[in-house]
Design a protein around this motif. Structure first.
Motif, short mmCIF file in Angstrom:
data_model
loop_
_atom_site.label_atom_id
_atom_site.label_comp_id
_atom_site.label_asym_id
_atom_site.label_seq_id
_atom_site.Cartn_x
_atom_site.Cartn_y
_atom_site.Cartn_z
N SER A 2 58.10 13.58 -20.67
CA SER A 2 57.15 13.77 -21.77
C SER A 2 57.26 12.75 -22.89
O SER A 2 56.26 12.14 -23.28
CB SER A 2 57.27 15.19 -22.32
OG SER A 2 58.58 15.41 -22.80
N LEU A 13 45.97 6.99 -19.53
CA LEU A 13 45.60 7.40 -20.89
C LEU A 13 45.57 6.19 -21.81
O LEU A 13 44.67 6.04 -22.65
CB LEU A 13 46.59 8.43 -21.43
CG LEU A 13 46.38 9.87 -20.99
CD1 LEU A 13 47.50 10.75 -21.53
CD2 LEU A 13 45.03 10.37 -21.50
N ILE A 18 58.75 19.04 -10.11
CA ILE A 18 57.56 18.60 -10.85
C ILE A 18 57.62 19.00 -12.32
O ILE A 18 57.48 18.17 -13.21
CB ILE A 18 56.28 19.13 -10.17
CG1 ILE A 18 56.14 18.44 -8.81
CG2 ILE A 18 55.05 18.85 -11.03
CD1 ILE A 18 55.07 19.01 -7.94
N ILE A 44 48.29 13.62 -30.38
CA ILE A 44 49.07 14.43 -29.43
C ILE A 44 50.37 13.72 -29.03
O ILE A 44 51.44 14.34 -29.00
CB ILE A 44 48.21 14.74 -28.17
CG1 ILE A 44 47.09 15.69 -28.58
CG2 ILE A 44 49.05 15.37 -27.08
CD1 ILE A 44 46.01 15.84 -27.53
N LEU A 70 56.53 9.25 -21.73
CA LEU A 70 55.11 9.19 -21.38
C LEU A 70 54.27 8.88 -22.62
O LEU A 70 53.34 8.07 -22.59
CB LEU A 70 54.72 10.54 -20.78
CG LEU A 70 53.41 10.66 -20.01
CD1 LEU A 70 53.61 11.69 -18.91
CD2 LEU A 70 52.28 11.09 -20.88
N ALA A 71 54.63 9.53 -23.70
CA ALA A 71 53.90 9.29 -24.94
C ALA A 71 54.07 7.84 -25.38
O ALA A 71 53.11 7.19 -25.82
CB ALA A 71 54.40 10.24 -26.02
N VAL A 124 54.21 15.04 -29.27
CA VAL A 124 55.13 15.07 -28.13
C VAL A 124 56.42 14.33 -28.47
O VAL A 124 57.52 14.80 -28.18
CB VAL A 124 54.47 14.48 -26.87
CG1 VAL A 124 55.48 14.33 -25.76
CG2 VAL A 124 53.33 15.37 -26.42
N ILE A 157 58.09 16.54 -15.51
CA ILE A 157 57.15 16.40 -16.63
C ILE A 157 57.90 16.52 -17.95
O ILE A 157 57.67 15.75 -18.88
CB ILE A 157 56.05 17.48 -16.54
CG1 ILE A 157 55.16 17.21 -15.32
CG2 ILE A 157 55.20 17.50 -17.80
CD1 ILE A 157 54.16 18.30 -15.03
N VAL A 217 44.40 11.46 -28.76
CA VAL A 217 45.56 11.13 -27.93
C VAL A 217 46.70 10.63 -28.81
O VAL A 217 47.86 11.00 -28.60
CB VAL A 217 45.20 10.09 -26.85
CG1 VAL A 217 46.45 9.56 -26.18
CG2 VAL A 217 44.28 10.71 -25.82
N PHE A 251 56.81 8.51 -12.13
CA PHE A 251 55.48 8.63 -11.55
C PHE A 251 54.49 9.13 -12.61
O PHE A 251 53.42 8.56 -12.81
CB PHE A 251 55.53 9.59 -10.36
CG PHE A 251 54.18 9.90 -9.76
CD1 PHE A 251 53.57 9.00 -8.90
CD2 PHE A 251 53.53 11.09 -10.07
CE1 PHE A 251 52.33 9.28 -8.36
CE2 PHE A 251 52.28 11.38 -9.53
CZ PHE A 251 51.68 10.47 -8.67
N PHE A 252 54.91 10.18 -13.33
CA PHE A 252 54.02 10.70 -14.36
C PHE A 252 53.82 9.69 -15.48
O PHE A 252 52.72 9.53 -16.01
CB PHE A 252 54.57 12.01 -14.93
CG PHE A 252 54.22 13.18 -14.08
CD1 PHE A 252 52.94 13.72 -14.11
CD2 PHE A 252 55.16 13.73 -13.22
CE1 PHE A 252 52.60 14.79 -13.30
CE2 PHE A 252 54.83 14.81 -12.41
CZ PHE A 252 53.55 15.34 -12.45
N VAL A 300 51.38 6.90 -13.95
CA VAL A 300 50.02 7.34 -13.67
C VAL A 300 49.34 7.88 -14.93
O VAL A 300 48.30 7.38 -15.36
CB VAL A 300 50.01 8.39 -12.54
CG1 VAL A 300 48.61 8.94 -12.35
CG2 VAL A 300 50.53 7.77 -11.26
N VAL A 301 49.95 8.90 -15.53
CA VAL A 301 49.31 9.52 -16.68
C VAL A 301 49.36 8.60 -17.89
O VAL A 301 48.35 8.39 -18.57
CB VAL A 301 50.00 10.87 -17.01
CG1 VAL A 301 49.29 11.54 -18.16
CG2 VAL A 301 50.02 11.76 -15.80
#
Lengths: 307, 544
Positions: A183, A115, A175, A134, A186-187, A138, A179, A131, A106-107, A110-111
């Motif tokens: 992480s 981004l 949660i 960062i 996500l990156a 990560v 995350i 970004v 989900f993260f 969405v994130v």
């Protein structure tokens, strides 16, 4: 389409058999599991022999494998050393890890995609550069560092969440671990989306859409994003399996009793039945996720057709 | 920018989590106040075997058995002395035939009476080969064990011929050898009585054990938590002083420690090595570090001719003198180990057979003498010793490297000693049972019961169950036999000490250090102690 799905499903059979066989052999070369069962003391030989017989360890490996596969097809994954059915362990561990994976995915979606879209559309500007930096950081930091740091900050220093997850592991407690688990992926999702968006933003059909006077919002969501999602979906699809299997670190840090924990215990105790049982399901998850990804291609880009 | 978004998400996540867990988080401590109804939340590890008295040979399962069972004897949580619990009296005139009378008025928590039969049935079950009980060898001293549990082949009897029920509350035991301190072994969990329910519906019993101790099992989710509650009708005088204990399974003792510092846990009985430096500060003194009945030694492969030459004992003694125990226990173990000066443990006490300094000069760090002795003994076999250990648990690598370092320094030889890791514990055990060790290897011994006999006989007697080095010495064996036949305990202990001197003179194994039990607790509980087995004395813990 139907034939394609059937063909893919049939392909799963040899992969499944090969994977389980490999797992079986790998766990078996680690030595005699019974020796470790008796703690610091030596097992008395009679009991050891009896236990070997009970777990079928006295037979040659190929025979163990055949018996095992035979049982698997009747839904029997064997028994762990503590007397629990492996199916029971599967039933208690998989839901937890699936929940954790859902939070993580989900993260990511969405994130990560949000981004990625923002950066892709503002290529080269300050937002984009920061970004990128960062996400690079990560990616470079190992999960266990992120995990322990976030656990310390949120769980102990600020006391806003419980540092560990209770045995029921409801969504709200997952949660923070989610995350942490998400992480790194996500990156990657962010970077993949950004590149894809940036590339497609210059495509002819986007220029056409803009020229037609379509609202910007519609251009981005319907035309630009949909086409750009193909590599991202591929990544997320394979990531589902990777997250489930790779949750070992995160699960350990947050004391989540999921797949990672059971696999770790299984390997430590050389419990072939547990390890193979859990990994077998993971293999299936991988295969199904990949199939879904392939099927999603045609939804995202109708030009892709399956015979 | 992304950082900001990340933080925002985290904040949202936290907000959600807070609202959702507001009632669940801190509320489950029971909050009984000082009236003895509060529940202690303690860390736990997943037991390796099904929870049956004769099948549990590790600490985690043992903790539970200690809470839900009481046997004929119980070891005093402070002194380790074996005191009568359910035993009215245990009598013998020849150290072989014992008559045991069980106290009246004891019941299991399901109401069934504890009788002589409860014990005899349980022991027969534990000894029987077909039940695969890992502690079966505890019944090995009882007559008929070789029929019920032969070394190979199938059993020719289902019950031990040495056990006979002679009345509701009496039974007799015939041993297959003289063993004067045998009654003192009866405090071990394997000798616990079992109710009928155990035999009638075994699966149900294992799912939720029923015993006769101060606690009953309220619920048991395998792999995650066991809730034990005070049994109000418990007839013993060691009633629980709290409302119950919740044992939570932790995947990692670091995580358990984190939960303790965050206030989600009341008791951690295994402080992670990495936290030993901070523990005093973190817990403001609520840290326990007391000796336990555990000794670490280096065993030798006596089946390897290199280690079994005429003068080999000099090499072994030299190696022992080359190890700087004090420095290693202080720097690596943060004083949670005490340098060993004999082959037993301080928890036995002087009366029980612990003799400080029995090892003498051989356990003192003395590089010059060490070098001399090794040389006299013909030098190290093949010029080098390798110390075997398993690398998967217990951070053994650190101390093995330190021991090697110490040996290298003492012998002035960079290559005198190296560590030889084995990947998993199971594989390490495999190598030991298959007699594949080529150099000294780590051998830990955790006592089963606080008797000097337990530190010597299983480890050094010829072909004994845990004699991993396969050392064999006639003088030692005969002294042990003599000690076991001794009616007077004090004389028996003395004779065992003489036997220990034989171990010393041959340096059958190098004693390294006594291991302490370490635990930390929250400010919500008090009166926390560890017993000589390094298990918390749960029933005495008070919830503030």
């Amino acid at each position: 389409m139907g034939r394609y799905v059937i063909r893919r499903l049939l392909q799963m059979i040899p992969v499944f058999i090969g994977a389980t066989l490999l797992l079986f052999l790998m766990v078996n070369v680690m030595g005699d599991p019974i020796a470790g069962l008796c703690g610091d003391k030596a097992c008395d030989p009679a009991t050891a022999a009896q236990l070997e017989k009970e777990f079928g360890l006295d037979k040659p490996v190929w025979q163990q494998y055949l018996t095992y596969m035979g049982n698997v097809f009747t839904g029997d994954f064997g028994t762990a050393f503590n007397g629990q059915k492996v199916t029971e362990l599967l039933a208690s561990a998989y839901p937890v890890t699936v929940r954790l994976t859902i939070v993580a995915i989900f993260f990511e979606i969405v994130v990560g995609i949000t981004l990625g879209v923002i950066c892709g559309l503002r290529r080269g500007r300050a937002v984009d550069t920061s970004v990128l930096v960062i996400t690079l950081i990560v990616i470079a930091i190992p999960t266990f560092v992120t995990g322990y740091v976030l656990q310390y900050l949120f769980g102990i220093e600020w006391g806003v969440v419980s540092p560990t997850v209770s045995s029921d592991a409801p969504f709200n407690e997952l949660i923070l671990p989610g995350i942490v688990l998400a992480s790194v992926s996500l990156a990657y999702v962010t970077r993949l989306t950004r590149t894809s968006i940036a590339e497609n933003a210059r495509a002819d059909y986007i220029r056409t859409a803009v020229a037609k006077g379509l609202p910007r919002r519609r251009v981005i969501t319907r035309h630009l994003l949909r086409n750009s999602l193909i590599p991202v979906v591929t990544f997320i699809g394979t990531d589902i399996g990777a997250l489930m299997g790779g949750a070992i670190v995160t699960e350990r840090i947050f004391n989540i009793h999921g797949v990672g924990y059971q696999l770790y215990q299984g390997i430590l105790r050389q419990n072939t039945q547990t390890v193979v049982g859990f990994a077998t399901i993971l293999v299936l998850v991988f295969l199904v996720a990949n199939l879904l990804v392939d099927l999603l291609y045609s939804v995202l880009d109708p030009r892709i057709r399956y015979a | 920018m992304r950082g900001a978004t990340h933080a925002k998400w985290a904040a949202v996540a936290v907000a959600v989590a807070l609202t959702a867990t507001a009632c669940g988080g801190g509320g489950d401590s029971g909050g009984g106040g000082g009236d003895g109804s509060g529940v202690v939340r303690s860390s736990w590890g997943d037991p390796q075997n099904p929870l049956e008295p004769a099948n549990t040979n590790e600490v985690q399962g043992g903790k539970v058995l200690d809470m839900i069972f009481r046997g004929l004897k119980r070891y005093d949580p402070k002194t380790g002395e074996a005191k009568d619990m359910l035993a009215e009296k245990i009598e013998t005139s020849d150290q072989t035939n014992y008559t045991i009378t069980v106290k009246d008025g004891w019941t299991f928590s399901n109401g069934e009476k504890v009788t002589a039969k409860s014990f005899v049935d349980a022991w027969n079950y534990g000894a029987s080969l077909k039940n695969n009980q890992k502690n079966a060898y505890f019944f090995g001293y009882i007559d008929g064990y070789d029929k019920v549990h032969p070394d190979s082949g199938s059993q020719s009897a289902d019950t031990l011929s040495g056990l006979k029920v002679t009345g509701d509350n009496t039974f007799t035991v015939k041993l297959n050898q003289k063993f004067s301190t045998w009654p003192d072994t009866l405090g071990y969990a394997a000798f616990a009585p079992l109710p009928k329910a155990f035999f009638d519906d075994h699966d149900a019993w294992v799912g939720k054990p029923i015993g006769n101790g101060p606690y009953t099992v309220d619920s048991y989710q395998k792999g995650s938590q066991m809730s034990l509650r005070k049994w109000d009708d418990y007839p013993g005088d060691d009633k629980a002083e709290n409302g119950g204990v919740d044992l939570k399974v932790y995947t990692d003792n670091n995580t358990a420690y984190t939960d303790l510092t965050a206030g989600n846990l009341d008791l951690v009985d295994d402080i992670p090595a990495s936290q030993l430096k901070n523990v005093e500060n973190d817990l403001s003194g609520r840290y326990i570090n007391t000796p336990a009945g555990i000794i670490q030694t280096l065993a030798f492969p006596f089946y390897d001719s290199d280690w079994n030459k005429a003068d080999s004992d000099k090499v072994r003694k030299g190696l022992s003198m080359a190890i700087n125990r004090k420095q290693i226990t202080e720097t690596i173990f943060e004083k949670t180990r005490t340098p060993a000066t004999d082959w037993t443990s301080p928890v036995l006490g002087a009366d029980g057979g612990y003799k400080e300094g029995l090892c003498g000069d051989y356990c003192d760090y003395n590089p010059a003498e060490a070098k001399k002795l090794v040389k006299e003994g013909g030098g190290l076999p093949n010029g080098q010793v390798t110390i075997g250990y398993n690398a998967d648990t217990g951070s053994h690598k650190e101390w093995v490297d330190a021991v090697c370092n110490s040996i290298n320094n003492a012998l002035d030889n960079d290559k005198a000693c190296v560590g030889a890791p084995t990947g998993t514990f199971a594989d390490f055990r495999n190598k030991i049972t298959d007699k594949k060790m080529t150099g000294p290897f780590r051998a830990g011994w955790q006592m089963d019961y606080p008797l000097i006999q337990n530190f010597l006989q299983p480890l050094y007697y010829t072909n004994a169950s845990s004699n991993d080095g396969h050392w064999s010495n006639k003088e030692f064996d005969s002294l042990v036999d003599k000690a076991n036949a001794e009616a007077d305990t004090a004389t028996a202990v003395k004779t065992f000490q003489q036997a220990q001197e034989v171990v010393r003179d041959n340096m059958a194994a190098i004693p390294l250090w006594y291991q302490n039990g370490s635990a930390g607790y929250s400010d919500k509980v008090s009166n926390v102690t560890l017993n000589p087995f390094s298990v918390p004395v749960y029933n005495e813990i008070k919830v503030n």
